[in-house]
Design a protein around this motif. Structure first.
Motif, PDB file in Angstrom:
ATOM      1  N   MET A   1       0.852  -1.168   0.000  1.00 61.21           N
ATOM      2  CA  MET A   1       0.000   0.000   0.000  1.00 61.21           C
ATOM      3  C   MET A   1       0.903   1.236   0.000  1.00 61.21           C
ATOM      4  O   MET A   1       1.837   1.317   0.779  1.00 61.21           O
ATOM      5  N   ASP A   2       0.618   2.143  -0.861  1.00 64.05           N
ATOM      6  CA  ASP A   2       1.388   3.381  -0.933  1.00 64.05           C
ATOM      7  C   ASP A   2       0.755   4.410   0.000  1.00 64.05           C
ATOM      8  O   ASP A   2      -0.347   4.882  -0.232  1.00 64.05           O
ATOM      9  N   HIS A   3       1.474   4.740   1.071  1.00 61.28           N
ATOM     10  CA  HIS A   3       0.942   5.659   2.075  1.00 61.28           C
ATOM     11  C   HIS A   3       1.292   7.121   1.793  1.00 61.28           C
ATOM     12  O   HIS A   3       0.867   7.995   2.537  1.00 61.28           O
ATOM     13  N   THR A   4       2.042   7.388   0.739  1.00 68.38           N
ATOM     14  CA  THR A   4       2.531   8.747   0.499  1.00 68.38           C
ATOM     15  C   THR A   4       1.404   9.746   0.255  1.00 68.38           C
ATOM     16  O   THR A   4       1.543  10.918   0.587  1.00 68.38           O
ATOM     17  N   SER A   5       0.284   9.291  -0.275  1.00 73.72           N
ATOM     18  CA  SER A   5      -0.820  10.218  -0.547  1.00 73.72           C
ATOM     19  C   SER A   5      -1.833  10.274   0.596  1.00 73.72           C
ATOM     20  O   SER A   5      -2.804  11.015   0.518  1.00 73.72           O
ATOM     21  N   HIS A   6      -1.590   9.506   1.643  1.00 72.95           N
ATOM     22  CA  HIS A   6      -2.527   9.497   2.771  1.00 72.95           C
ATOM     23  C   HIS A   6      -2.283  10.692   3.678  1.00 72.95           C
ATOM     24  O   HIS A   6      -1.151  11.111   3.896  1.00 72.95           O
ATOM     25  N   GLN A   7      -3.378  11.230   4.213  1.00 71.08           N
ATOM     26  CA  GLN A   7      -3.316  12.414   5.066  1.00 71.08           C
ATOM     27  C   GLN A   7      -2.957  12.020   6.491  1.00 71.08           C
ATOM     28  O   GLN A   7      -3.644  11.214   7.117  1.00 71.08           O
ATOM     29  N   ARG A   8      -1.849  12.578   7.010  1.00 67.13           N
ATOM     30  CA  ARG A   8      -1.432  12.307   8.385  1.00 67.13           C
ATOM     31  C   ARG A   8      -2.407  12.962   9.352  1.00 67.13           C
ATOM     32  O   ARG A   8      -2.913  14.055   9.100  1.00 67.13           O
ATOM     33  N   LEU A   9      -2.660  12.285  10.480  1.00 68.39           N
ATOM     34  CA  LEU A   9      -3.554  12.845  11.498  1.00 68.39           C
ATOM     35  C   LEU A   9      -2.819  13.914  12.289  1.00 68.39           C
ATOM     36  O   LEU A   9      -1.613  13.832  12.502  1.00 68.39           O
ATOM     37  N   THR A  10      -3.558  14.907  12.729  1.00 70.76           N
ATOM     38  CA  THR A  10      -2.989  15.945  13.587  1.00 70.76           C
ATOM     39  C   THR A  10      -2.981  15.429  15.024  1.00 70.76           C
ATOM     40  O   THR A  10      -3.687  14.467  15.360  1.00 70.76           O
ATOM     41  N   GLU A  11      -2.211  16.071  15.890  1.00 70.34           N
ATOM     42  CA  GLU A  11      -2.142  15.625  17.280  1.00 70.34           C
ATOM     43  C   GLU A  11      -3.514  15.663  17.941  1.00 70.34           C
ATOM     44  O   GLU A  11      -3.842  14.803  18.752  1.00 70.34           O
ATOM     45  N   SER A  12      -4.352  16.628  17.586  1.00 73.29           N
ATOM     46  CA  SER A  12      -5.686  16.723  18.198  1.00 73.29           C
ATOM     47  C   SER A  12      -6.589  15.550  17.788  1.00 73.29           C
ATOM     48  O   SER A  12      -7.586  15.278  18.448  1.00 73.29           O
ATOM     49  N   GLU A  13      -6.244  14.856  16.714  1.00 74.52           N
ATOM     50  CA  GLU A  13      -7.026  13.704  16.267  1.00 74.52           C
ATOM     51  C   GLU A  13      -6.569  12.390  16.910  1.00 74.52           C
ATOM     52  O   GLU A  13      -7.210  11.360  16.722  1.00 74.52           O
ATOM     53  N   LEU A  14      -5.480  12.422  17.670  1.00 77.14           N
ATOM     54  CA  LEU A  14      -4.949  11.207  18.282  1.00 77.14           C
ATOM     55  C   LEU A  14      -5.710  10.900  19.568  1.00 77.14           C
ATOM     56  O   LEU A  14      -5.197  10.999  20.672  1.00 77.14           O
ATOM     57  N   THR A  15      -6.976  10.522  19.385  1.00 78.98           N
ATOM     58  CA  THR A  15      -7.870  10.233  20.504  1.00 78.98           C
ATOM     59  C   THR A  15      -8.406   8.810  20.374  1.00 78.98           C
ATOM     60  O   THR A  15      -8.370   8.208  19.301  1.00 78.98           O
ATOM     61  N   ASP A  16      -8.934   8.307  21.471  1.00 76.53           N
ATOM     62  CA  ASP A  16      -9.513   6.970  21.485  1.00 76.53           C
ATOM     63  C   ASP A  16     -10.639   6.852  20.458  1.00 76.53           C
ATOM     64  O   ASP A  16     -10.738   5.860  19.739  1.00 76.53           O
ATOM     65  N   ALA A  17     -11.472   7.877  20.373  1.00 73.79           N
ATOM     66  CA  ALA A  17     -12.612   7.842  19.443  1.00 73.79           C
ATOM     67  C   ALA A  17     -12.165   7.705  17.989  1.00 73.79           C
ATOM     68  O   ALA A  17     -12.811   7.020  17.198  1.00 73.79           O
ATOM     69  N   VAL A  18     -11.053   8.338  17.636  1.00 79.16           N
ATOM     70  CA  VAL A  18     -10.575   8.301  16.245  1.00 79.16           C
ATOM     71  C   VAL A  18      -9.756   7.044  15.967  1.00 79.16           C
ATOM     72  O   VAL A  18      -9.877   6.434  14.904  1.00 79.16           O
ATOM     73  N   LEU A  19      -8.926   6.619  16.920  1.00 78.46           N
ATOM     74  CA  LEU A  19      -7.962   5.551  16.656  1.00 78.46           C
ATOM     75  C   LEU A  19      -8.454   4.142  16.967  1.00 78.46           C
ATOM     76  O   LEU A  19      -7.922   3.170  16.406  1.00 78.46           O
ATOM     77  N   SER A  20      -9.436   3.986  17.837  1.00 77.27           N
ATOM     78  CA  SER A  20      -9.925   2.641  18.164  1.00 77.27           C
ATOM     79  C   SER A  20     -10.416   1.934  16.907  1.00 77.27           C
ATOM     80  O   SER A  20     -11.173   2.496  16.123  1.00 77.27           O
ATOM     81  N   GLY A  21      -9.949   0.717  16.731  1.00 80.43           N
ATOM     82  CA  GLY A  21     -10.328  -0.081  15.566  1.00 80.43           C
ATOM     83  C   GLY A  21      -9.410   0.086  14.374  1.00 80.43           C
ATOM     84  O   GLY A  21      -9.545  -0.639  13.381  1.00 80.43           O
ATOM     85  N   ALA A  22      -8.454   1.019  14.451  1.00 79.16           N
ATOM     86  CA  ALA A  22      -7.545   1.251  13.324  1.00 79.16           C
ATOM     87  C   ALA A  22      -6.605   0.066  13.138  1.00 79.16           C
ATOM     88  O   ALA A  22      -6.066  -0.476  14.100  1.00 79.16           O
ATOM     89  N   THR A  23      -6.418  -0.338  11.905  1.00 82.91           N
ATOM     90  CA  THR A  23      -5.469  -1.391  11.575  1.00 82.91           C
ATOM     91  C   THR A  23      -4.062  -0.811  11.625  1.00 82.91           C
ATOM     92  O   THR A  23      -3.833   0.301  11.166  1.00 82.91           O
ATOM     93  N   ILE A  24      -3.129  -1.584  12.179  1.00 83.82           N
ATOM     94  CA  ILE A  24      -1.730  -1.183  12.243  1.00 83.82           C
ATOM     95  C   ILE A  24      -0.932  -2.076  11.297  1.00 83.82           C
ATOM     96  O   ILE A  24      -1.058  -3.307  11.351  1.00 83.82           O
ATOM     97  N   TYR A  25      -0.135  -1.440  10.443  1.00 86.18           N
ATOM     98  CA  TYR A  25       0.692  -2.153   9.479  1.00 86.18           C
ATOM     99  C   TYR A  25       2.156  -2.033   9.874  1.00 86.18           C
ATOM    100  O   TYR A  25       2.588  -1.017  10.399  1.00 86.18           O
ATOM    101  N   GLY A  26       2.910  -3.100   9.597  1.00 85.93           N
ATOM    102  CA  GLY A  26       4.340  -3.109   9.855  1.00 85.93           C
ATOM    103  C   GLY A  26       5.118  -2.533   8.688  1.00 85.93           C
ATOM    104  O   GLY A  26       4.539  -2.046   7.711  1.00 85.93           O
TER     105      GLY A  26
END
Length: 98
Positions: A1-26
């Motif tokens: 997967m090419d992540h270069t075009s994906h929008q990085r989250l801001t620090e204010s978005e690093l919350t349980d409501a936003v991140l819970s359920g997110a897949t983590i890739y190595g």
């Protein structure tokens, strides 16, 4: 997967409501786990990642600093993260206990 075009989250978005359920890739784009929940908010929080198992059954929860994960949204708005830890390294982390 090419992540270069994906929008990085801001620090204010690093919350349980936003991140819970997110897949983590190595580093090789392999699925290494899913965010169960967060302890804290922002870059200083700890993400509890369920590693291994099937559909959440038998998964081992491990804690990793949110700052060690590059969280972003793909073109469809789905939040996911990329870490430098591969699946074996994640499984080797100590089990998180509440």
């Amino acid at each position: 997967m090419d992540h270069t075009s994906h929008q990085r989250l801001t620090e204010s978005e690093l919350t349980d409501a936003v991140l819970s359920g997110a897949t983590i890739y190595g580093p090789g784009d392999e699925n290494v786990g899913t965010v169960s929940h967060l302890h804290g908010t922002g870059a200083g929080a700890q993400a509890i990642i369920d590693v291994g198992g099937f559909l959440g059954i038998g998964a081992k929860p491990v804690a990793i600093r949110v700052s060690d994960i590059d969280f972003m949204r793909d073109e469809s708005g789905t939040v996911h993260g990329v870490t430098q830890h591969d699946k074996e390294a994640m499984k080797a982390l100590p089990e998180h206990r509440h």
